[in-house]
Design an enzyme around this catalytic site. Structure first.
Site, PDB file in Angstrom:
ATOM      1  N   HIS A   6      -0.043   0.643 -12.423  1.00 32.43           N
ATOM      2  CA  HIS A   6      -0.761  -0.079 -11.364  1.00 32.43           C
ATOM      3  C   HIS A   6      -2.252   0.252 -11.410  1.00 32.43           C
ATOM      4  O   HIS A   6      -2.735   1.121 -10.689  1.00 32.43           O
ATOM      5  CB  HIS A   6      -0.149   0.292 -10.005  1.00 32.43           C
ATOM      6  CG  HIS A   6      -0.652  -0.519  -8.838  1.00 32.43           C
ATOM      7  ND1 HIS A   6      -0.150  -0.368  -7.564  1.00 32.43           N
ATOM      8  CD2 HIS A   6      -1.611  -1.469  -8.739  1.00 32.43           C
ATOM      9  CE1 HIS A   6      -0.774  -1.197  -6.740  1.00 32.43           C
ATOM     10  NE2 HIS A   6      -1.675  -1.870  -7.424  1.00 32.43           N
ATOM     11  N   ARG A  70      -8.385  -7.651 -10.069  1.00 31.19           N
ATOM     12  CA  ARG A  70      -8.567  -7.155  -8.701  1.00 31.19           C
ATOM     13  C   ARG A  70      -7.640  -7.909  -7.752  1.00 31.19           C
ATOM     14  O   ARG A  70      -7.707  -9.141  -7.653  1.00 31.19           O
ATOM     15  CB  ARG A  70     -10.023  -7.383  -8.294  1.00 31.19           C
ATOM     16  CG  ARG A  70     -10.391  -6.894  -6.917  1.00 31.19           C
ATOM     17  CD  ARG A  70     -11.759  -7.444  -6.500  1.00 31.19           C
ATOM     18  NE  ARG A  70     -12.853  -6.864  -7.260  1.00 31.19           N
ATOM     19  CZ  ARG A  70     -13.553  -5.785  -6.894  1.00 31.19           C
ATOM     20  NH1 ARG A  70     -13.272  -5.186  -5.752  1.00 31.19           N
ATOM     21  NH2 ARG A  70     -14.529  -5.324  -7.641  1.00 31.19           N
ATOM     22  N   ALA A  71      -6.796  -7.179  -7.018  1.00 29.75           N
ATOM     23  CA  ALA A  71      -5.793  -7.840  -6.175  1.00 29.75           C
ATOM     24  C   ALA A  71      -6.439  -8.517  -4.965  1.00 29.75           C
ATOM     25  O   ALA A  71      -6.095  -9.647  -4.615  1.00 29.75           O
ATOM     26  CB  ALA A  71      -4.747  -6.828  -5.715  1.00 29.75           C
ATOM     27  N   SER A  72      -7.385  -7.827  -4.344  1.00 25.36           N
ATOM     28  CA  SER A  72      -7.996  -8.413  -3.143  1.00 25.36           C
ATOM     29  C   SER A  72      -8.828  -9.644  -3.497  1.00 25.36           C
ATOM     30  O   SER A  72      -9.152 -10.441  -2.628  1.00 25.36           O
ATOM     31  CB  SER A  72      -8.864  -7.379  -2.422  1.00 25.36           C
ATOM     32  OG  SER A  72      -9.930  -6.980  -3.247  1.00 25.36           O
ATOM     33  N   HIS A 176       2.491  -8.079  -4.714  1.00 32.44           N
ATOM     34  CA  HIS A 176       1.152  -7.597  -4.321  1.00 32.44           C
ATOM     35  C   HIS A 176       0.383  -8.709  -3.624  1.00 32.44           C
ATOM     36  O   HIS A 176       0.046  -9.714  -4.231  1.00 32.44           O
ATOM     37  CB  HIS A 176       0.385  -7.121  -5.555  1.00 32.44           C
ATOM     38  CG  HIS A 176      -0.658  -6.085  -5.247  1.00 32.44           C
ATOM     39  ND1 HIS A 176      -1.605  -6.244  -4.249  1.00 32.44           N
ATOM     40  CD2 HIS A 176      -0.889  -4.867  -5.781  1.00 32.44           C
ATOM     41  CE1 HIS A 176      -2.364  -5.166  -4.203  1.00 32.44           C
ATOM     42  NE2 HIS A 176      -1.963  -4.305  -5.112  1.00 32.44           N
ATOM     43  N   GLU A 281      -3.085   3.025  -8.771  1.00 34.62           N
ATOM     44  CA  GLU A 281      -3.840   1.944  -8.112  1.00 34.62           C
ATOM     45  C   GLU A 281      -5.341   2.100  -8.408  1.00 34.62           C
ATOM     46  O   GLU A 281      -6.182   1.560  -7.692  1.00 34.62           O
ATOM     47  CB  GLU A 281      -3.582   1.969  -6.596  1.00 34.62           C
ATOM     48  CG  GLU A 281      -3.845   0.684  -5.829  1.00 34.62           C
ATOM     49  CD  GLU A 281      -3.694   0.886  -4.317  1.00 34.62           C
ATOM     50  OE1 GLU A 281      -3.277   1.980  -3.896  1.00 34.62           O
ATOM     51  OE2 GLU A 281      -3.985  -0.050  -3.556  1.00 34.62           O
TER      52      GLU A 281
END
Lengths: 338, 338
Positions: A6, A70-72, A176, A281
Site C-alpha cells: 500500500h 494518490r487515493a485522495s 479505497h 500507506e
C-alpha cells in the site's frame, strides 16, 4: 523480501495536478481549451520517488512497493466519464512508467475511472488495459465514488461486471475511497476508516463470495474499526444468522496501516497472520515521527517486528501473503528471479 | 459500586412502538386519528425490565444503569417537529417511570426531539424538562439526525444552543446516532461505529472545548475506530497543527462497549483509565453468548476484569469516572446514601 502492498504516488511533479486543474476548469467552462496530460520526463519521475518513497523504502529495509496513484486525488465524484477515463489513464501511466524505471522496487496498482453511477464498461476497459497491457497487479476500487455514499453497497449486482473481470484476471482489489464530499467526514481521519468498516459489514451480511469465490479484497488501514470490534461482528453474525466473520477471511485481507504498537498488536492478535499484508500507506495520511519515540508514524515495520509474531508468521505478513493474494506480483517477481 | 453508563430500554411493551407506528401513519395520511402515547401500567414496566436488563444487571454484579430509550428507535430523520417532541416525551416518560420504580438501579438519560435541521429550541426545551423537572442525568445527542449525514458537523455553531444548556446544567451528552437511512451503512455494524469515529475527528480539528470548557461528551462503542487508530490521530494532529488527541481527554470519554477481550485490552492500554466509563449497551446490538467461551458478548465486565487494570483504575472505570462525568448521577446516588 519485504513487500509493502500500500504505497501511493503522492509526490507527483506539479504538472500532473495542474492537468487535473485544467480538466476541472474545462468542465466548469467548456470554452477552456481541451487539456492534455502533462509531459513529464523520466528524470522528473525518478527524482520524485528517489528522494521520497524509494529512499524511505530502502531506509526501512523494504524491497518492493505496490504503487498506486494518490487515493485522495482519484476524484470519482466528478460525473463526467470521459474526464474520469483521461484522468485515470494519466495517473496510471505515471505509476506504470515509475514501475518501468524501478522494476525491482515498484509494482503498479491501478486507479479506475469510476463515476458516481451508471455503466461500469469503461472501468472494466481501464482494468483490462492496466492489467493485460501494462502488467498492473491490482486495483484500487472505490466503494463510494460519489464521495457522499449516494451509490449502492458493494454487494449490489451493480458491481458484478467489475468482479467478473477481477476474478477472470485473478487480480485483487484494495477497497479505497477518495476524498470525502461531506463535511462531517474528514477524508484521512474518518472517511477512509468508515469506508473500511462499512464495506466489511456489507460483506458480512451477504453471500457475495459464494457467487465470486475467486474475488479477493484487501481492506486497508488495518480494516478500519473491524479488528477492534471483532467480537461485535461475531455477535451480530450469530444474532442475525450471517456467516461468522472468520468465513470472510477466505476472500478478505487486512493491511498493516495502523500507526502505533498497540494497534498492530491488536490486529495481529485478532486476525490470523495469513490474512495480514504488510503495508505503510507511505507517503500517505500521516507523515513525520512520533516526538515521544522518534519512530516515524508510518514506519509500520517497527510495530510489526515488535508484535511478537513467529518467524513463519512474519514471513507470511512481509512476503508470502502478498505473493499469494496478488498472483501477478508473484509471477513478476519470479520472472526477475526473486 | 458498578455503574453501567450505557443501557437502552429495548424491551418496551408493544403498545409503545405501536404508538410510534400510529404517529408515522398519521404523517403519511393526515385523515388518520391523532394518536396518543400508549397507556402502560407500572406492572407492565416492571415486567419488561425485571426479566431483562435488571435481571442481567444483577446476575453480572452491576448496581446502577444509566437508562435511555432505544437508540435505533429515536427516528430523528422524520422531519415533523411536533411528532419528534411527542415521541421523545413518550420515550423519556417511560424511562423516567422505570427509574421511579427502581430508583436504586435505573437512572434516566434522555432522548432529544432532534430533527434533520432547523431550530433547536424544542430540543433545548425537552433537555430542560427531563433534567430540571424529571431528574435525568444525561442525554443522547445524535450527530446525524438526518440518518444520511446531511446535517452540519458537531463543531458548527448550529449546535451551540444545545451546548450552552448542557454546560449550564452540567450534563454530559453521549454521542449516539439512530437508525442509518443509507443502505451502505448497517445501523449496528457500521453506522454506530462510523459516527463515533467521525465525531472524534471533528472535535480533534476544532477548538470547540475552548469555547465550551465545561462540555463533556461520552463516545460510545469504545470510541468507534479511535483507540485502534490512536497513532493515526496523533500523527494527523502533528502534521496539521491540531491539538494532540490527548488534549480532548479533558472533555471526551469512551465507554467499554467492545465485545471481546482483545478490544478491551487495547482500549485500556491506549486510553487513560480516567477516561473510560464502564458500559454494556445492554440490551443492545449484540445478544447471546460466544459459543467458544460461553461468555455473553455484552458482558463487558468479564473483559474489563481481565484487562490487567489496577484496583484504583478498576474503581475509576466502574464507578468514580461515571460519578465525576455525570455530577447529577453522583448527587442522586449521594441522596440515597450511596
Amino acid at each position: 523480501m519485504i513487500i509493502d502492498v500500500h504505497g501511493h504516488y503522492t509526490t507527483e511533479p506539479p504538472e500532473h495536478p495542474a492537468y487535473r486543474k485544467q480538466q476541472l476548469a474545462r468542465l466548469a467552462d467548456p470554452s477552456t481549451p481541451v487539456p492534455f496530460p502533462a509531459r513529464i520526463s523520466d528524470d522528473q519521475l525518478r527524482d520524485s520517488v528517489e528522494q521520497n518513497q524509494l529512499k524511505i523504502l530502502r531506509e526501512r529495509g523494504g524491497d518492493v512497493m505496490l504503487f498506486s496513484p494518490r487515493a485522495s486525488g482519484m476524484g470519482h465524484h466528478v460525473p463526467d466519464r470521459d474526464v474520469a477515463v483521461s484522468w485515470a489513464r494519466a495517473c496510471n501511466d505515471l505509476v506504470h512508467r515509475i514501475s518501468e524505471l524501478f522494476p525491482e522496487h515498484f509494482v503498479p496498482v491501478a486507479q479506475l475511472p469510476q463515476t458516481p453511477s451508471g455503466s461500469l464498461r469503461r472501468v472494466v476497459e481501464e482494468l483490462r488495459r492496466t492489467v493485460e497491457e501494462l502488467g498492473f497487479v491490482g486495483v484500487n476500487l472505490n466503494p463510494d465514488p460519489s464521495g457522499t455514499w449516494a451509490g449502492l453497497p458493494m454487494t449490489d449486482p451493480y458491481w458484478f461486471p467489475v468482479y467478473e473481470v477481477l476474478e477472470e484476471l485473478d487480480v485483487p482489489a484494495m477497497i479505497h475511497v477518495s476524498t470525502a464530499c461531506n463535511p462531517n467526514f474528514h477524508t484521512l481521519g474518518a472517511h477512509y476508516l468508515n469506508a473500511d468498516t462499512s464495506v466489511f459489514m456489507q460483506l458480512l451480511s451477504s453471500d457475495l463470495f459464494d457467487r465470486f469465490p475467486g474475488l479477493r479484497f484487501v481492506i486497508p488501514h488495518g480494516g478500519g474499526a473491524v479488528p477492534y470490534h471483532w467480537g461485535r461482528y461475531r455477535g451480530l453474525s450469530v444474532r442475525n444468522g450471517w456467516q461468522d466473520p472468520s468465513e470472510l477471511l477466505r476472500n478478505v485481507f487486512f493491511d498493516t496501516c495502523v500507526y502505533h504498537q498497540a494497534g498492530i498488536d491488536l490486529l495481529t492478535r485478532v486476525i490470523p497472520a495469513e490474512n495480514i499484508l504488510f503495508a505503510s500507506e507511505m507517503l500517505g495520511a500521516v507523515r513525520g515521527a512520533d516526538p515521544d519515540t522518534g519512530i516515524a508514524w508510518d514506519d509500520t515495520k517497527k510495530y510489526v517486528d515488535h508484535a511478537g509474531l513467529s518467524a513463519a508468521a512474519l514471513a507470511a505478513v512481509y512476503e508470502a501473503n502478498a505473493r499469494r493474494v496478488y498472483p501477478r506480483l508473484d509471477r513478476r517477481l519470479g520472472e526477475m528471479g526473486k
